[in-house]
Motif scaffolding. Structure first.
Motif, PDB file in Angstrom:
ATOM      1  N   TRP A   1       0.837  -1.206   0.000  1.00 34.43           N
ATOM      2  CA  TRP A   1       0.000   0.000   0.000  1.00 34.43           C
ATOM      3  C   TRP A   1       0.871   1.254   0.000  1.00 34.43           C
ATOM      4  O   TRP A   1       0.604   2.216  -0.713  1.00 34.43           O
ATOM      5  CB  TRP A   1      -0.909  -0.038   1.236  1.00 34.43           C
ATOM      6  CG  TRP A   1      -2.021   0.964   1.241  1.00 34.43           C
ATOM      7  CD1 TRP A   1      -2.569   1.610   0.177  1.00 34.43           C
ATOM      8  CD2 TRP A   1      -2.751   1.428   2.398  1.00 34.43           C
ATOM      9  NE1 TRP A   1      -3.588   2.445   0.580  1.00 34.43           N
ATOM     10  CE2 TRP A   1      -3.721   2.343   1.940  1.00 34.43           C
ATOM     11  CE3 TRP A   1      -2.675   1.127   3.755  1.00 34.43           C
ATOM     12  CZ2 TRP A   1      -4.605   2.986   2.814  1.00 34.43           C
ATOM     13  CZ3 TRP A   1      -3.561   1.753   4.617  1.00 34.43           C
ATOM     14  CH2 TRP A   1      -4.505   2.682   4.153  1.00 34.43           C
ATOM     15  N   ALA A   2       1.926   1.226   0.802  1.00 36.45           N
ATOM     16  CA  ALA A   2       2.818   2.384   0.915  1.00 36.45           C
ATOM     17  C   ALA A   2       3.534   2.674  -0.405  1.00 36.45           C
ATOM     18  O   ALA A   2       3.717   3.836  -0.783  1.00 36.45           O
ATOM     19  CB  ALA A   2       3.839   2.146   2.026  1.00 36.45           C
ATOM     20  N   THR A   3       3.933   1.615  -1.110  1.00 40.52           N
ATOM     21  CA  THR A   3       4.681   1.800  -2.351  1.00 40.52           C
ATOM     22  C   THR A   3       3.770   1.899  -3.579  1.00 40.52           C
ATOM     23  O   THR A   3       4.236   2.265  -4.665  1.00 40.52           O
ATOM     24  CB  THR A   3       5.647   0.634  -2.565  1.00 40.52           C
ATOM     25  OG1 THR A   3       4.911  -0.591  -2.678  1.00 40.52           O
ATOM     26  CG2 THR A   3       6.638   0.540  -1.404  1.00 40.52           C
ATOM     27  N   GLY A   4       2.497   1.562  -3.405  1.00 42.77           N
ATOM     28  CA  GLY A   4       1.573   1.525  -4.534  1.00 42.77           C
ATOM     29  C   GLY A   4       1.669   0.250  -5.342  1.00 42.77           C
ATOM     30  O   GLY A   4       1.033   0.118  -6.386  1.00 42.77           O
ATOM     31  N   ASP A   5       2.435  -0.699  -4.867  1.00 48.23           N
ATOM     32  CA  ASP A   5       2.643  -1.951  -5.582  1.00 48.23           C
ATOM     33  C   ASP A   5       1.617  -2.990  -5.144  1.00 48.23           C
ATOM     34  O   ASP A   5       1.940  -4.041  -4.601  1.00 48.23           O
ATOM     35  CB  ASP A   5       4.064  -2.459  -5.319  1.00 48.23           C
ATOM     36  CG  ASP A   5       4.415  -3.665  -6.194  1.00 48.23           C
ATOM     37  OD1 ASP A   5       3.784  -3.832  -7.251  1.00 48.23           O
ATOM     38  OD2 ASP A   5       5.312  -4.438  -5.780  1.00 48.23           O
ATOM     39  N   PHE A   6       0.347  -2.680  -5.351  1.00 45.16           N
ATOM     40  CA  PHE A   6      -0.717  -3.591  -4.947  1.00 45.16           C
ATOM     41  C   PHE A   6      -1.815  -3.608  -5.998  1.00 45.16           C
ATOM     42  O   PHE A   6      -1.910  -2.703  -6.843  1.00 45.16           O
ATOM     43  CB  PHE A   6      -1.300  -3.182  -3.592  1.00 45.16           C
ATOM     44  CG  PHE A   6      -2.078  -1.894  -3.601  1.00 45.16           C
ATOM     45  CD1 PHE A   6      -3.454  -1.890  -3.817  1.00 45.16           C
ATOM     46  CD2 PHE A   6      -1.436  -0.677  -3.412  1.00 45.16           C
ATOM     47  CE1 PHE A   6      -4.175  -0.706  -3.841  1.00 45.16           C
ATOM     48  CE2 PHE A   6      -2.142   0.511  -3.428  1.00 45.16           C
ATOM     49  CZ  PHE A   6      -3.521   0.497  -3.645  1.00 45.16           C
ATOM     50  N   ASP A   7      -2.604  -4.645  -5.940  1.00 47.55           N
ATOM     51  CA  ASP A   7      -3.759  -4.815  -6.818  1.00 47.55           C
ATOM     52  C   ASP A   7      -4.984  -4.919  -5.931  1.00 47.55           C
ATOM     53  O   ASP A   7      -5.157  -5.920  -5.215  1.00 47.55           O
ATOM     54  CB  ASP A   7      -3.581  -6.074  -7.657  1.00 47.55           C
ATOM     55  CG  ASP A   7      -4.761  -6.363  -8.582  1.00 47.55           C
ATOM     56  OD1 ASP A   7      -5.784  -5.643  -8.497  1.00 47.55           O
ATOM     57  OD2 ASP A   7      -4.681  -7.325  -9.366  1.00 47.55           O
TER      58      ASP A   7
END
Length: 364
Positions: A42-48
Protein backbone atom coordinates in the motif's frame (compact mmCIF):
# COMPACT_ATOMS: atom_id res chain seq x y z
CA UNK A 1 2.17 -29.20 13.99
CA UNK A 2 3.16 -29.64 17.62
CA UNK A 3 2.15 -27.22 20.39
CA UNK A 4 5.79 -26.14 20.67
CA UNK A 5 6.02 -25.37 16.95
CA UNK A 6 2.75 -23.49 17.10
CA UNK A 7 3.81 -21.49 20.16
CA UNK A 8 6.99 -20.37 18.40
CA UNK A 9 4.84 -18.47 15.87
CA UNK A 10 3.64 -15.94 18.48
CA UNK A 11 6.26 -13.26 19.26
CA UNK A 12 4.32 -11.87 22.24
CA UNK A 13 4.72 -15.14 24.15
CA UNK A 14 8.42 -14.50 24.64
CA UNK A 15 7.56 -11.89 27.28
CA UNK A 16 3.93 -12.50 28.27
CA UNK A 17 1.87 -15.36 29.68
CA UNK A 18 -1.15 -15.00 27.41
CA UNK A 19 -4.33 -16.40 28.92
CA UNK A 20 -6.62 -13.73 27.49
CA UNK A 21 -7.68 -15.28 24.18
CA UNK A 22 -11.36 -15.05 25.26
CA UNK A 23 -10.75 -11.31 24.81
CA UNK A 24 -8.24 -11.42 21.95
CA UNK A 25 -5.12 -13.49 21.17
CA UNK A 26 -1.69 -12.15 20.27
CA UNK A 27 -0.76 -12.01 16.59
CA UNK A 28 0.62 -15.08 14.84
CA UNK A 29 3.70 -14.56 12.66
CA UNK A 30 2.06 -15.69 9.36
CA UNK A 31 -0.83 -13.28 9.95
CA UNK A 32 1.49 -10.44 10.92
CA UNK A 33 3.64 -11.09 7.84
CA UNK A 34 0.61 -10.99 5.55
CA UNK A 35 -0.51 -7.68 7.04
CA UNK A 36 3.01 -6.18 6.86
CA UNK A 37 3.21 -7.13 3.19
CA UNK A 38 -0.15 -5.50 2.52
CA UNK A 39 0.91 -2.32 4.33
CA UNK A 40 4.22 -2.23 2.47
CA UNK A 41 2.49 -2.71 -0.89
CA UNK A 42 0.00 0.00 0.00
CA UNK A 43 2.82 2.38 0.91
CA UNK A 44 4.68 1.80 -2.35
CA UNK A 45 1.57 1.53 -4.53
CA UNK A 46 2.64 -1.95 -5.58
CA UNK A 47 -0.72 -3.59 -4.95
CA UNK A 48 -3.76 -4.82 -6.82
CA UNK A 49 -7.00 -3.96 -5.02
CA UNK A 50 -8.81 -6.74 -6.86
CA UNK A 51 -6.39 -9.24 -5.32
CA UNK A 52 -7.02 -7.70 -1.90
CA UNK A 53 -10.76 -7.90 -2.50
CA UNK A 54 -10.47 -11.60 -3.38
CA UNK A 55 -9.12 -12.41 0.10
CA UNK A 56 -12.66 -12.67 1.51
CA UNK A 57 -13.56 -15.34 -1.07
CA UNK A 58 -10.35 -17.24 -0.31
CA UNK A 59 -11.18 -17.10 3.40
CA UNK A 60 -14.71 -18.33 2.62
CA UNK A 61 -13.31 -21.41 0.88
CA UNK A 62 -10.77 -22.08 3.63
CA UNK A 63 -13.36 -21.66 6.35
CA UNK A 64 -15.80 -23.96 4.57
CA UNK A 65 -13.11 -26.62 4.27
CA UNK A 66 -12.17 -26.25 7.94
CA UNK A 67 -15.79 -26.70 9.05
CA UNK A 68 -16.71 -29.31 6.43
CA UNK A 69 -19.49 -27.35 4.70
CA UNK A 70 -20.07 -26.12 1.16
CA UNK A 71 -18.64 -22.68 0.36
CA UNK A 72 -22.01 -21.73 -1.19
CA UNK A 73 -23.58 -21.80 2.29
CA UNK A 74 -21.06 -19.34 3.78
CA UNK A 75 -21.57 -15.58 4.09
CA UNK A 76 -18.65 -13.24 4.84
CA UNK A 77 -19.41 -10.36 7.20
CA UNK A 78 -17.66 -8.05 9.63
CA UNK A 79 -19.00 -9.20 13.01
CA UNK A 80 -21.18 -11.61 14.93
CA UNK A 81 -23.87 -8.96 15.38
CA UNK A 82 -24.09 -8.55 11.58
CA UNK A 83 -24.58 -12.30 11.23
CA UNK A 84 -27.30 -12.32 13.91
CA UNK A 85 -29.00 -9.26 12.42
CA UNK A 86 -28.98 -10.88 8.98
CA UNK A 87 -30.74 -13.95 10.34
CA UNK A 88 -33.12 -11.84 12.44
CA UNK A 89 -34.21 -10.02 9.30
CA UNK A 90 -34.72 -13.30 7.43
CA UNK A 91 -36.91 -15.11 9.96
CA UNK A 92 -40.69 -15.38 10.09
CA UNK A 93 -42.39 -13.70 13.03
CA UNK A 94 -42.25 -15.64 16.27
CA UNK A 95 -40.56 -16.11 19.62
CA UNK A 96 -36.80 -16.46 20.00
CA UNK A 97 -35.43 -18.21 23.07
CA UNK A 98 -31.99 -17.38 24.43
CA UNK A 99 -30.01 -17.24 27.68
CA UNK A 100 -30.56 -14.05 29.66
CA UNK A 101 -26.80 -13.57 30.10
CA UNK A 102 -25.95 -13.97 26.41
CA UNK A 103 -23.23 -11.75 24.96
CA UNK A 104 -24.97 -8.68 23.62
CA UNK A 105 -23.96 -9.30 20.00
CA UNK A 106 -26.10 -12.45 20.21
CA UNK A 107 -28.87 -10.64 22.07
CA UNK A 108 -29.57 -7.13 20.81
CA UNK A 109 -30.08 -8.08 17.11
CA UNK A 110 -32.96 -10.39 18.11
CA UNK A 111 -34.55 -7.83 20.45
CA UNK A 112 -34.83 -5.34 17.62
CA UNK A 113 -37.09 -7.56 15.48
CA UNK A 114 -38.62 -10.37 17.53
CA UNK A 115 -40.38 -11.39 20.72
CA UNK A 116 -37.50 -12.63 22.85
CA UNK A 117 -37.76 -15.01 25.80
CA UNK A 118 -34.71 -14.66 28.06
CA UNK A 119 -34.00 -17.71 30.21
CA UNK A 120 -32.44 -16.66 33.54
CA UNK A 121 -29.50 -18.38 35.20
CA UNK A 122 -29.80 -20.52 38.32
CA UNK A 123 -26.88 -20.38 40.74
CA UNK A 124 -24.72 -18.67 38.14
CA UNK A 125 -25.36 -21.26 35.44
CA UNK A 126 -27.60 -21.41 32.38
CA UNK A 127 -29.29 -24.81 32.57
CA UNK A 128 -29.99 -26.71 29.37
CA UNK A 129 -33.23 -28.02 30.89
CA UNK A 130 -34.45 -24.45 31.42
CA UNK A 131 -33.73 -23.54 27.80
CA UNK A 132 -35.58 -26.64 26.63
CA UNK A 133 -38.56 -25.88 28.88
CA UNK A 134 -38.80 -22.40 27.34
CA UNK A 135 -39.17 -23.80 23.81
CA UNK A 136 -42.79 -24.19 22.72
CA UNK A 137 -44.91 -24.30 19.57
CA UNK A 138 -44.63 -20.51 19.17
CA UNK A 139 -40.82 -20.61 19.17
CA UNK A 140 -39.29 -19.83 15.81
CA UNK A 141 -35.67 -20.19 16.92
CA UNK A 142 -33.25 -20.81 19.78
CA UNK A 143 -30.06 -18.70 19.68
CA UNK A 144 -27.18 -20.02 21.76
CA UNK A 145 -23.40 -19.65 22.22
CA UNK A 146 -21.60 -22.97 22.44
CA UNK A 147 -19.27 -21.60 25.14
CA UNK A 148 -20.33 -18.67 27.31
CA UNK A 149 -18.02 -15.69 27.61
CA UNK A 150 -18.70 -14.87 31.27
CA UNK A 151 -18.73 -18.41 32.71
CA UNK A 152 -16.76 -20.62 30.31
CA UNK A 153 -19.70 -23.03 30.27
CA UNK A 154 -20.02 -25.42 27.32
CA UNK A 155 -23.57 -26.02 26.11
CA UNK A 156 -25.02 -29.36 25.04
CA UNK A 157 -25.83 -28.43 21.45
CA UNK A 158 -27.11 -31.86 20.28
CA UNK A 159 -29.68 -31.83 23.11
CA UNK A 160 -30.83 -28.36 22.09
CA UNK A 161 -31.09 -29.51 18.47
CA UNK A 162 -33.41 -32.32 19.54
CA UNK A 163 -35.54 -29.83 21.49
CA UNK A 164 -35.88 -27.39 18.60
CA UNK A 165 -36.66 -30.21 16.16
CA UNK A 166 -39.49 -31.33 18.41
CA UNK A 167 -41.44 -28.12 17.72
CA UNK A 168 -40.02 -27.32 14.28
CA UNK A 169 -37.93 -24.38 15.55
CA UNK A 170 -34.61 -23.30 14.10
CA UNK A 171 -31.22 -23.27 15.84
CA UNK A 172 -28.66 -20.43 15.68
CA UNK A 173 -25.24 -21.32 17.12
CA UNK A 174 -22.52 -18.79 17.97
CA UNK A 175 -19.05 -20.38 17.92
CA UNK A 176 -17.03 -17.21 18.52
CA UNK A 177 -15.70 -18.48 21.88
CA UNK A 178 -15.01 -22.04 20.77
CA UNK A 179 -14.13 -22.62 17.10
CA UNK A 180 -10.37 -22.79 16.71
CA UNK A 181 -9.87 -24.43 20.10
CA UNK A 182 -12.74 -26.93 20.27
CA UNK A 183 -13.91 -29.29 17.55
CA UNK A 184 -17.38 -28.78 16.13
CA UNK A 185 -19.36 -31.79 14.93
CA UNK A 186 -21.55 -30.16 12.29
CA UNK A 187 -23.50 -33.32 11.49
CA UNK A 188 -24.34 -33.96 15.15
CA UNK A 189 -25.76 -30.46 15.67
CA UNK A 190 -27.12 -29.59 12.21
CA UNK A 191 -27.58 -25.88 13.00
CA UNK A 192 -29.85 -23.87 10.75
CA UNK A 193 -27.42 -21.00 11.20
CA UNK A 194 -23.88 -20.94 12.56
CA UNK A 195 -21.88 -17.76 13.14
CA UNK A 196 -18.37 -16.98 14.32
CA UNK A 197 -16.28 -13.83 14.58
CA UNK A 198 -12.73 -14.95 13.87
CA UNK A 199 -10.75 -12.50 15.99
CA UNK A 200 -10.62 -14.74 19.04
CA UNK A 201 -9.75 -18.44 18.81
CA UNK A 202 -9.37 -18.38 15.02
CA UNK A 203 -6.55 -15.82 15.32
CA UNK A 204 -7.89 -13.42 12.69
CA UNK A 205 -7.79 -9.63 12.76
CA UNK A 206 -11.04 -8.15 14.01
CA UNK A 207 -13.53 -7.60 11.19
CA UNK A 208 -13.68 -11.09 9.66
CA UNK A 209 -16.78 -13.13 10.51
CA UNK A 210 -18.77 -15.93 8.92
CA UNK A 211 -22.38 -17.05 8.79
CA UNK A 212 -23.12 -20.61 7.67
CA UNK A 213 -26.69 -21.28 6.61
CA UNK A 214 -28.23 -24.73 6.18
CA UNK A 215 -28.75 -25.16 2.41
CA UNK A 216 -32.56 -25.22 2.49
CA UNK A 217 -32.55 -21.94 4.45
CA UNK A 218 -30.29 -20.08 1.98
CA UNK A 219 -33.11 -18.96 -0.39
CA UNK A 220 -34.80 -17.25 2.56
CA UNK A 221 -31.79 -15.10 3.47
CA UNK A 222 -32.32 -11.35 3.19
CA UNK A 223 -29.20 -9.14 2.93
CA UNK A 224 -28.70 -6.86 5.90
CA UNK A 225 -26.90 -4.25 3.79
CA UNK A 226 -27.43 -4.95 0.07
CA UNK A 227 -24.55 -3.82 -2.11
CA UNK A 228 -22.57 -4.75 -5.20
CA UNK A 229 -21.33 -7.73 -3.17
CA UNK A 230 -24.89 -9.12 -3.01
CA UNK A 231 -24.92 -9.94 -6.72
CA UNK A 232 -23.58 -13.02 -8.49
CA UNK A 233 -19.92 -13.12 -9.54
CA UNK A 234 -18.56 -11.45 -11.59
CA UNK A 235 -19.88 -8.43 -9.75
CA UNK A 236 -21.18 -5.39 -11.55
CA UNK A 237 -20.75 -1.88 -10.21
CA UNK A 238 -23.33 0.47 -11.68
CA UNK A 239 -27.07 0.67 -12.27
CA UNK A 240 -29.58 -2.10 -12.76
CA UNK A 241 -32.17 -3.77 -10.49
CA UNK A 242 -31.25 -5.88 -7.45
CA UNK A 243 -30.04 -9.26 -8.67
CA UNK A 244 -29.06 -11.20 -5.58
CA UNK A 245 -26.84 -14.27 -5.79
CA UNK A 246 -28.43 -17.71 -5.36
CA UNK A 247 -25.85 -18.62 -2.71
CA UNK A 248 -25.30 -17.33 0.83
CA UNK A 249 -22.90 -14.76 -0.65
CA UNK A 250 -26.02 -12.66 -1.31
CA UNK A 251 -25.61 -11.48 2.29
CA UNK A 252 -21.89 -10.68 2.08
CA UNK A 253 -20.94 -7.25 3.33
CA UNK A 254 -18.28 -5.24 1.55
CA UNK A 255 -14.98 -6.57 2.94
CA UNK A 256 -12.48 -4.62 5.00
CA UNK A 257 -9.50 -5.76 2.93
CA UNK A 258 -6.81 -6.02 5.60
CA UNK A 259 -9.08 -8.00 7.92
CA UNK A 260 -9.62 -10.61 5.24
CA UNK A 261 -5.97 -10.71 4.15
CA UNK A 262 -5.14 -11.56 7.76
CA UNK A 263 -8.04 -14.00 8.02
CA UNK A 264 -6.84 -15.97 4.99
CA UNK A 265 -3.39 -16.24 6.55
CA UNK A 266 -4.79 -17.40 9.89
CA UNK A 267 -6.99 -20.02 8.26
CA UNK A 268 -4.06 -21.38 6.26
CA UNK A 269 -2.27 -21.77 9.60
CA UNK A 270 -5.23 -23.46 11.33
CA UNK A 271 -5.56 -26.02 8.52
CA UNK A 272 -2.10 -27.31 9.51
CA UNK A 273 -3.38 -28.32 12.96
CA UNK A 274 -5.07 -31.55 14.11
CA UNK A 275 -8.39 -30.38 15.65
CA UNK A 276 -8.60 -33.36 18.01
CA UNK A 277 -5.08 -32.71 19.31
CA UNK A 278 -5.81 -29.00 19.72
CA UNK A 279 -8.98 -29.65 21.73
CA UNK A 280 -7.36 -32.25 23.96
CA UNK A 281 -4.41 -29.93 24.65
CA UNK A 282 -6.61 -26.94 25.53
CA UNK A 283 -8.97 -28.93 27.75
CA UNK A 284 -6.12 -30.62 29.60
CA UNK A 285 -4.53 -27.29 30.50
CA UNK A 286 -7.87 -25.80 31.55
CA UNK A 287 -8.69 -28.83 33.71
CA UNK A 288 -5.30 -28.67 35.37
CA UNK A 289 -5.70 -24.99 36.23
CA UNK A 290 -9.19 -25.56 37.59
CA UNK A 291 -8.06 -28.47 39.75
CA UNK A 292 -5.11 -26.56 41.20
CA UNK A 293 -7.12 -23.37 41.70
CA UNK A 294 -9.79 -25.37 43.53
CA UNK A 295 -7.11 -26.75 45.83
CA UNK A 296 -6.16 -23.13 46.64
CA UNK A 297 -9.74 -22.33 47.61
CA UNK A 298 -11.01 -20.75 44.40
CA UNK A 299 -14.39 -21.72 42.98
CA UNK A 300 -15.66 -21.93 39.43
CA UNK A 301 -18.51 -19.50 38.81
CA UNK A 302 -20.60 -22.04 36.87
CA UNK A 303 -21.16 -25.72 37.55
CA UNK A 304 -22.01 -26.78 34.00
CA UNK A 305 -19.73 -28.70 31.61
CA UNK A 306 -16.12 -27.49 31.46
CA UNK A 307 -14.44 -25.93 28.47
CA UNK A 308 -11.09 -24.38 27.51
CA UNK A 309 -12.15 -21.21 29.38
CA UNK A 310 -11.81 -21.19 33.16
CA UNK A 311 -13.71 -18.52 35.11
CA UNK A 312 -13.10 -18.34 38.86
CA UNK A 313 -14.77 -16.34 41.58
CA UNK A 314 -12.38 -13.62 42.82
CA UNK A 315 -13.08 -12.57 46.39
CA UNK A 316 -10.49 -9.79 46.17
CA UNK A 317 -10.46 -8.55 42.55
CA UNK A 318 -7.84 -5.84 43.14
CA UNK A 319 -5.46 -8.29 44.78
CA UNK A 320 -5.97 -10.81 42.00
CA UNK A 321 -5.40 -8.19 39.32
CA UNK A 322 -2.17 -7.02 40.96
CA UNK A 323 -0.93 -10.59 41.32
CA UNK A 324 -1.59 -11.34 37.65
CA UNK A 325 0.30 -8.23 36.58
CA UNK A 326 3.22 -9.08 38.88
CA UNK A 327 3.53 -12.51 37.24
CA UNK A 328 3.32 -11.11 33.68
CA UNK A 329 -0.05 -12.72 32.97
CA UNK A 330 -2.65 -11.41 30.56
CA UNK A 331 -6.11 -12.47 31.73
CA UNK A 332 -9.42 -10.67 32.21
CA UNK A 333 -10.96 -9.42 35.44
CA UNK A 334 -14.76 -9.22 35.21
CA UNK A 335 -15.94 -7.54 38.43
CA UNK A 336 -16.19 -10.53 40.80
CA UNK A 337 -14.43 -13.05 38.59
CA UNK A 338 -11.18 -13.76 36.75
CA UNK A 339 -11.15 -15.44 33.35
CA UNK A 340 -8.41 -17.57 31.76
CA UNK A 341 -8.46 -19.10 28.29
CA UNK A 342 -6.22 -21.84 26.87
CA UNK A 343 -5.25 -22.11 23.20
CA UNK A 344 -2.91 -24.55 21.49
CA UNK A 345 0.00 -22.12 22.03
CA UNK A 346 -0.34 -22.30 25.81
CA UNK A 347 1.66 -24.79 27.89
CA UNK A 348 2.09 -26.14 31.39
CA UNK A 349 4.42 -23.30 32.32
CA UNK A 350 1.50 -20.93 31.69
CA UNK A 351 -0.62 -22.96 34.11
CA UNK A 352 2.20 -22.85 36.68
CA UNK A 353 2.36 -19.05 36.35
CA UNK A 354 -1.41 -18.69 36.75
CA UNK A 355 -1.44 -20.92 39.83
CA UNK A 356 1.44 -18.94 41.34
CA UNK A 357 -0.44 -15.68 40.71
CA UNK A 358 -3.63 -17.05 42.27
CA UNK A 359 -1.65 -18.19 45.29
CA UNK A 360 -0.09 -14.72 45.60
CA UNK A 361 -3.53 -13.13 45.27
CA UNK A 362 -4.71 -15.12 48.29
CA UNK A 363 -1.83 -13.87 50.41
CA UNK A 364 -1.75 -10.15 49.49
Amino acid sequence: MSPEEFRALFPALASTVWLDTPGCPPGAAPVLDALRTALSDWATGDFDWLAWDAAADEARRLFAGLLGVEAETVTTLGSLSEAAATVAGSLPAGRIVLAAEEFRSNLFPWLARHDVVSVPQRNGTTHIADLIDAIDDDTVMLAISEVTTREGQRMDLPALRVATDRVGARLFVNLTQSLGALRFDYDAVRPDYLAVHGYKWMLCPRGAAWLVTEPRRVPGLTPLAPSWKSTPSPHGYFGGPPDFADTASRCDTSPAWFSWIGASASLRLLTKLDPARVEAHCLRLADRLLDEATALGYHRVAQGPRSHIVVLRAEHPRRTSEALAAHGIRATMLADRVRFGFHYFNNDADVDAAVAALHTGKKL
